[in-house]
Design an enzyme around this catalytic site. Structure first.
Site, PDB file in Angstrom:
ATOM      1  N   CYS A 100       0.889  -1.161   0.000  1.00 45.90           N
ATOM      2  CA  CYS A 100       0.000   0.000   0.000  1.00 45.90           C
ATOM      3  C   CYS A 100       0.929   1.213   0.000  1.00 45.90           C
ATOM      4  O   CYS A 100       2.098   1.080  -0.377  1.00 45.90           O
ATOM      5  CB  CYS A 100      -0.954  -0.019   1.195  1.00 45.90           C
ATOM      6  SG  CYS A 100      -0.141   0.082   2.794  1.00 45.90           S
ATOM      7  N   GLN A 101       0.485   2.352   0.403  1.00 49.38           N
ATOM      8  CA  GLN A 101       1.349   3.535   0.349  1.00 49.38           C
ATOM      9  C   GLN A 101       2.423   3.506   1.430  1.00 49.38           C
ATOM     10  O   GLN A 101       3.586   3.735   1.155  1.00 49.38           O
ATOM     11  CB  GLN A 101       0.522   4.821   0.458  1.00 49.38           C
ATOM     12  CG  GLN A 101       1.330   6.082   0.215  1.00 49.38           C
ATOM     13  CD  GLN A 101       1.965   6.119  -1.174  1.00 49.38           C
ATOM     14  OE1 GLN A 101       1.360   5.725  -2.156  1.00 49.38           O
ATOM     15  NE2 GLN A 101       3.204   6.576  -1.253  1.00 49.38           N
TER      16      GLN A 101
END
Length: 142
Positions: A100-101
Site C-alpha cells: 500500500c502507500q
C-alpha cells in the site's frame, strides 16, 4: 506499595497514559509473533520478483495507483480484495508481495490472503514509500 498507589493517585493521567502505551506495545508484540505473513524490504522484494517470480498486489486506492506503481503489479483496492480472490487462485503457491502507500493497509490484505489459503504472503515494509525511497522503478498506467 503504598507509595505506588500514592504516586498513581497524584499522577493519574501519567499512570493511565503509561498503562495504555504498555497495552498497545504488548498487543503489537503479540501480533508480530503470531502473524503468518512475512515482512520484506524493497530490496528483498526485488529478489523475490527476480528469483521466485513473485506477484505484487497493490491495495491502494485508484488515485494513489495512478501516481505510480510497481511494474506489473496487480491493482486490487483493499475494499475489493474479497471479490478478486478468485482471480488470484493461480498464485496460491507463488510468493505474493502486498503493498500500500506506507504499510498500514497491507496487513489487513495479508491476513485475508493467508485466510484464503495463500502460502507465501509478504508485506512490503513501509509500502510504496520505501520502494520509492530505495530508488526502485515505478510506472504509471496509461
Amino acid at each position: 506499595m503504598d507509595r505506588f498507589f500514592e504516586f498513581v493517585g497524584n499522577h493519574l493521567y501519567l499512570a493511565v497514559g503509561f498503562a495504555v502505551v504498555t497495552v498497545l506495545l504488548l498487543r503489537d508484540l503479540v501480533e508480530s509473533l503470531l502473524r503468518k505473513y512475512k515482512l520484506t524490504t524493497a530490496q528483498q522484494a526485488v529478489m523475490l520478483l527476480n528469483q521466485e517470480d513473485a506477484v505484487v498486489i497493490d491495495v491502494r486506492e485508484p488515485q494513489e495507483w495512478a501516481k505510480g506503481h510497481i511494474v506489473n503489479a496487480r491493482h486490487i483496492p483493499l475494499g475489493e480484495l474479497d471479490k478478486h480472490l478468485v482471480e488470484l487462485e493461480d498464485f496460491k503457491t507463488q510468493p505474493l508481495i502486498v503493498t500500500c502507500q506506507s504499510g498500514t493497509r497491507s496487513p489487513t490484505a495479508c491476513k485475508k490472503l493467508m485466510q484464503a489459503g495463500f502460502e507465501k504472503v509478504y508485506l512490503l515494509k513501509n509500502g510504496m514509500t520505501a520502494w520509492e525511497d530505495a530508488g526502485l522503478p515505478i510506472t504509471k498506467s496509461k
